[in-house]
Scaffold this active site. Structure first.
Site, PDB file in Angstrom:
ATOM      1  N   LYS A   1       0.871  -1.177   0.000  1.00 31.78           N
ATOM      2  CA  LYS A   1       0.000   0.000   0.000  1.00 31.78           C
ATOM      3  C   LYS A   1       0.907   1.225   0.000  1.00 31.78           C
ATOM      4  CE  LYS A   1      -3.859   1.998   2.684  1.00 31.78           C
ATOM      5  NZ  LYS A   1      -4.776   1.799   3.814  1.00 31.78           N
TER       6      LYS A   1
ATOM      7  N   SER B   1      -9.669   1.987   2.904  1.00 31.93           N
ATOM      8  CA  SER B   1      -8.813   2.771   2.035  1.00 31.93           C
ATOM      9  C   SER B   1      -7.798   1.922   1.277  1.00 31.93           C
ATOM     10  CB  SER B   1      -8.067   3.806   2.882  1.00 31.93           C
ATOM     11  OG  SER B   1      -7.235   3.144   3.822  1.00 31.93           O
TER      12      SER B   1
ATOM     13  N   SER C   1      -9.988  -0.521   7.095  1.00 31.77           N
ATOM     14  CA  SER C   1      -9.442  -0.484   5.729  1.00 31.77           C
ATOM     15  C   SER C   1      -8.721  -1.732   5.251  1.00 31.77           C
ATOM     16  CB  SER C   1      -8.515   0.711   5.564  1.00 31.77           C
ATOM     17  OG  SER C   1      -9.282   1.877   5.465  1.00 31.77           O
TER      18      SER C   1
HETATM   19  N1  GLN Z   1     -13.347   4.387   6.558  1.00 30.63           N
HETATM   20  C1  GLN Z   1     -12.610   4.761   7.700  1.00 30.63           C
HETATM   21  C2  GLN Z   1     -12.163   6.197   7.576  1.00 30.63           C
HETATM   22  O1  GLN Z   1     -12.388   6.771   6.605  1.00 30.63           O
HETATM   23  C3  GLN Z   1     -11.443   3.848   7.925  1.00 30.63           C
HETATM   24  C4  GLN Z   1     -10.278   4.105   7.067  1.00 30.63           C
HETATM   25  C5  GLN Z   1      -9.092   3.266   7.418  1.00 30.63           C
HETATM   26  O2  GLN Z   1      -9.213   2.238   8.072  1.00 30.63           O
HETATM   27  N2  GLN Z   1      -7.926   3.716   6.998  1.00 30.63           N
HETATM   28  O3  GLN Z   1     -11.568   6.744   8.441  1.00 30.63           O
END
Ligand code: GLN
EC number: 6.3.5.7
Length: 483
Positions: free
Chosen positions: A76, A151, A175
């Site tokens: 990532k 994400s 995410s």
């Molecule tokens: N959807 C969550 C957010 O926007 C989690 C994102 C994540 O785990 N990086 O914060």
């Protein structure tokens, strides 16, 4: 060749059926052929990959072995990779070449993994759809009109489309698990502190945790083995021995106590997903598990608490991107304030700006007690709910998401609608617990995930349960058409 799991690749390499270099070339060609449909990569690292593959082949020829030796993976794009762009999905860091490797990157490289590239992601890991990336949205290989989740959507889409067997990801509020659910993968968020955060660009430091995305629990065990461990460079890293995750995969589930929270089956859950979750429960019962209804009474407060704490930490973490030391800098600033304002205004996208503003507001004098402090108190209540539940059960099971992957653009005008989709994943981050999502069926051709949560440091238990489930089901073997 591209259909092989990490475990199969390790066996093939050990049996000299093919070399890492051959496999790497096949996958790089596949990426250049298929990724334009998906947009799952921000950078490809062909040269590095071929060098690492040749080095791994040489190590094997010298008698070395190891499940990751010669295994192709991707990172990532928030894990720092020395000399390679590490963008975090943001214009702000489009020109940033990290001066060092993140611990996770260095550990996997030392184990012999081959880095094919850096995967697309929501900008600074903020999102649940991978639509906030400056490099454009990622498409879900199961249906190109739908989001892959976020994400870590690039890592998920790439692995689901068989462009590579596994990738690293991070989970601040879901995410790893949510994109795993949306793309029919197995994804593991380890216990907070199990995997080093050093060199992992911070979103919300007290919630962020790196982990693997792969097709099977067996492969997640291999990846976690390479990623986990104490790191003196990360002050929240935990100095606990790393167990052999592959060794415990075959333990019996006889007598395993699985808790199913009654709050999970409330109004917001798609009834078709509820049915698939019930099926997965029956499957685990056949394997000897005992089901018990439990309660997580403070779950309803978790989303508001998370969406105060995460932006608060983000507003502080992201203050370092000021146009001075590194990252995007505006043209011809008039003075220092103008430099800050325009560099940040140009470098950050709308979702990141929204979170910085919410976070700065929640932390400001006069509002701190009402928002941030209150949220931290809720965080403790959420953790206490889990501690009470784990007195009675070994594992908690439920849906990973209330709905399957939505259409691209469907939630763009309403950020709160997207936030609400995190309802099942966020609590594990607030409590710091490990969680896993695994394939459990399909709704309208889109994958559905079942989530398992365990007490601290019981990643091995999660992988064991998921592996036993996968030996008896075939959801995880389904491949998206066209890939
Ligand atoms: N959807 C969550 C957010 O926007 C989690 C994102 C994540 O785990 N990086 O914060």
């Amino acid at each position: 060749m591209h259909q092989m799991t990490l475990a199969e690749i390790a066996r093939g390499l050990a049996d000299k059926k093919f070399s890492s270099e051959e496999l790497t070339k096949v996958l790089l060609a596949r990426i250049s052929q298929l990724d334009p449909q998906l947009n799952s990569f921000i950078s490809l690292t062909e040269e590095l990959a071929l060098d690492q593959a040749k080095a791994a082949d040489a190590r094997r020829a010298n008698g070395e072995s190891g499940a990751l030796l010669g295994a192709p993976i991707a990172h990532k794009d928030l894990f720092c990779t020395q000399g390679i762009r590490t963008s975090c999905g943001s214009k702000m860091l489009d020109n940033f070449k990290a001066p060092y490797d993140a611990t996770v990157v260095a550990k996997l490289a030392a184990a012999g993994a081959v880095t094919l590239g850096k995967t697309n992601m929501d900008e600074f890991a903020m999102g649940s759809a991978n639509e906030s990336s400056w490099y454009g949205a990622v498409k879900n290989p199961w249906n190109l009109e739908h989001v892959p989740g976020g994400s870590s959507g690039g890592s998920a889409a790439a692995v689901a489309a068989r462009l590579l067997p596994a990738a690293t990801a991070t989970d601040t509020g879901g995410s790893i698990r949510q994109p795993a659910a949306f793309t029919n993968l197995t994804g593991l968020k380890p216990t907070y502190g199990r995997v080093s955060r050093w060199g992992m660009i911070a979103y919300a430091s007290s919630l962020d945790q790196g982990g693997p995305l792969a097709r099977t629990a067996e492969d997640c065990a291999i990846m976690l083995q390479g990623m986990a461990g104490f790191d003196q460079n990360d002050s929240t890293s935990i100095d606990e021995p790393v167990p052999d995750y592959s060794a415990s995969l075959n333990e019996s589930l006889q007598g395993l106590r699985i808790g199913v929270p009654k709050e999970y089956f409330s109004a917001g859950l798609d009834p078709r997903i509820a049915e698939l979750i019930q099926n997965s429960i029956k499957e685990l019962q056949k394997l000897g598990a005992v089901i018990k209804e439990i309660s997580l009474p403070n779950m309803q407060h978790a989303i508001p608490a998370y969406y105060v704490i995460a932006p608060a930490e983000a507003s502080s973490n992201l203050s370092r991107f000021d146009g001075v030391r590194f990252g995007h800098r505006c043209e011809n600033p008039e003075n220092l304030i103008d430099l800050y304002k325009r560099s940040r205004g140009e470098g950050f996208g709308p979702e990141v700006q929204r979170r910085i503003m919410v976070g700065a507001y929640a932390l400001s004098a006069g509002y701190y007690d009402a928002y941030y402090l209150k949220a931290q108190k809720i965080r403790r209540l959420v953790k206490n709910d889990f501690m009470t539940a784990f007195n009675e059960v070994d594992i908690i099971l439920g849906p990973t998401t209330p709905n399957p992957a939505w259409k691209l653009g469907a939630k763009n005008s309403d950020p709160v609608a997207a936030y609400l989709e995190d309802v099942y994943t966020i609590t594990a981050n607030l409590a710091g617990l490990p969680g896993l999502s695994m394939p459990a069926g399909f709704v309208d051709g889109l994958p559905v995930g079942v989530q398992l949560l365990a007490p601290y440091f019981q990643e091995g238990r999660l992988l064991n349960v998921a592996h036993q489930y996968q030996l008896n089901t075939d959801w995880h073997t389904r491949t998206p058409t066209g890939f």
